[in-house]
Design a protein around this motif. Structure first.
Motif, short mmCIF file in Angstrom:
data_model
loop_
_atom_site.label_atom_id
_atom_site.label_comp_id
_atom_site.label_asym_id
_atom_site.label_seq_id
_atom_site.Cartn_x
_atom_site.Cartn_y
_atom_site.Cartn_z
N UNK A 118 18.67 49.85 24.82
CA UNK A 118 19.09 49.73 26.22
C UNK A 118 19.21 48.26 26.63
N UNK A 119 20.34 47.89 27.23
CA UNK A 119 20.58 46.52 27.69
C UNK A 119 20.98 45.55 26.60
N UNK A 120 21.01 45.98 25.34
CA UNK A 120 21.35 45.07 24.24
C UNK A 120 22.79 44.57 24.40
N UNK A 121 22.99 43.32 24.04
CA UNK A 121 24.27 42.65 24.23
C UNK A 121 24.54 41.80 22.99
N UNK A 122 25.75 41.87 22.45
CA UNK A 122 26.06 41.06 21.27
C UNK A 122 26.10 39.57 21.60
N UNK A 123 26.01 39.24 22.89
CA UNK A 123 25.94 37.84 23.30
C UNK A 123 27.30 37.27 23.62
N UNK A 124 27.39 35.98 23.57
CA UNK A 124 28.63 35.28 23.88
C UNK A 124 29.77 35.85 23.04
N UNK A 125 30.96 35.94 23.63
CA UNK A 125 32.11 36.47 22.90
C UNK A 125 32.33 35.66 21.62
N UNK A 126 32.68 36.35 20.55
CA UNK A 126 32.87 35.69 19.27
C UNK A 126 34.19 36.11 18.66
N UNK A 127 34.62 35.35 17.66
CA UNK A 127 35.88 35.62 16.95
C UNK A 127 35.66 35.46 15.45
N UNK A 128 36.47 36.16 14.68
CA UNK A 128 36.50 36.02 13.23
C UNK A 128 37.82 36.61 12.76
N UNK A 129 38.29 36.21 11.59
CA UNK A 129 39.60 36.64 11.09
C UNK A 129 39.49 38.01 10.43
N UNK A 130 39.79 39.06 11.20
CA UNK A 130 39.73 40.43 10.69
C UNK A 130 40.39 41.37 11.68
N UNK A 131 40.36 42.65 11.33
CA UNK A 131 40.69 43.72 12.27
C UNK A 131 39.45 44.58 12.36
N UNK A 132 39.23 45.14 13.54
CA UNK A 132 38.00 45.86 13.80
C UNK A 132 38.31 47.15 14.52
N UNK A 133 37.64 48.23 14.13
CA UNK A 133 37.81 49.52 14.78
C UNK A 133 36.47 50.23 14.83
N UNK A 134 36.32 51.11 15.80
CA UNK A 134 35.08 51.86 15.88
C UNK A 134 35.18 52.99 16.88
N UNK A 135 34.16 53.86 16.83
CA UNK A 135 34.06 54.97 17.76
C UNK A 135 32.63 55.07 18.26
N UNK A 136 32.47 55.26 19.56
CA UNK A 136 31.15 55.44 20.14
C UNK A 136 30.67 56.84 19.78
N UNK A 137 29.48 56.92 19.20
CA UNK A 137 28.89 58.20 18.82
C UNK A 137 27.99 58.74 19.90
N UNK A 138 27.26 57.83 20.57
CA UNK A 138 26.35 58.25 21.65
C UNK A 138 26.14 57.10 22.62
N UNK A 139 25.79 57.42 23.87
CA UNK A 139 25.54 56.41 24.88
C UNK A 139 26.81 55.91 25.53
N UNK A 140 26.74 54.69 26.06
CA UNK A 140 27.89 54.04 26.71
C UNK A 140 27.87 52.57 26.37
#
Length: 187
Positions: A118-140
């Protein structure tokens, strides 16, 4: 973490030498490494230094990278992973990133089971050379990509160019989970 046997390089080195129709003494003369050392390496009786192996491989017309990538692709592995096989690369108390297929010998993407407290944050916006995809399984999870921001709920997904600044934040009262993939595995 599962760990397989370290590759034996002697047989592969002997195969390369024979394929080039070279004797041990001829390879020794070309590489500057003694014939007895090459013989010991080929019989897996000695582990060579990087410099020694590099000199022998140079004389055979190949590189360390090529030699080991070929070796890794021949290592046995299981395509199945139990929960305990998933390697943790995050901070378990805030954001857990568990890697699926960490020890796959030819892994070309990073597949993660992400868990945000709860409340966890990846922090400051970051960048890297890739493509990224995902799906939320639970929560928001609030996902920010460039100047766009959206709260994703179970079943919602994302796909973006990771060179855009991005950030993830759990906005749920409990934990949130995402299944994600990044290619190439640059994160």
């Amino acid at each position: 973490m599962r760990s397989g046997p370290l590759p034996k390089i002697g047989g592969k080195l002997r195969e390369l030498r024979r394929r080039r129709d070279l004797g041990v003494r001829e390879l020794a003369a070309r590489s500057g490494i003694s014939h007895s050392t090459i013989s010991l390496i080929e019989r897996d009786k000695m582990s060579p230094s990087v410099d020694t192996l590099g000199a022998v491989l140079d004389a055979l017309g190949t590189t360390l990278t090529g030699f080991f990538s070929d070796l890794r692709s021949s290592l046995p592995y299981s395509p199945f992973y139990t929960s305990s096989d998933l390697v943790e690369i995050g901070k378990e108390e805030a954001i857990s990133y568990r890697v699926i297929g960490f020890d796959h010998p030819e892994r070309q993407m990073l597949v993660l089971h992400e868990r945000y407290a709860p409340g966890a944050d990846s922090g400051q916006e970051f960048v890297h050379a890739a493509q990224e995809a995902g799906m939320v399984l639970s929560g928001s999870v609030e996902v920010t990509v460039g100047d766009q921001k959206r709260i994703l709920k179970p079943g919602d997904a994302y796909y973006f160019d990771s060179r855009l600044p991005h950030r993830f934040r759990n906005v749920n009262n409990g934990p949130s989970e995402i299944l994600s993939a990044i290619t190439p595995p640059t994160y």
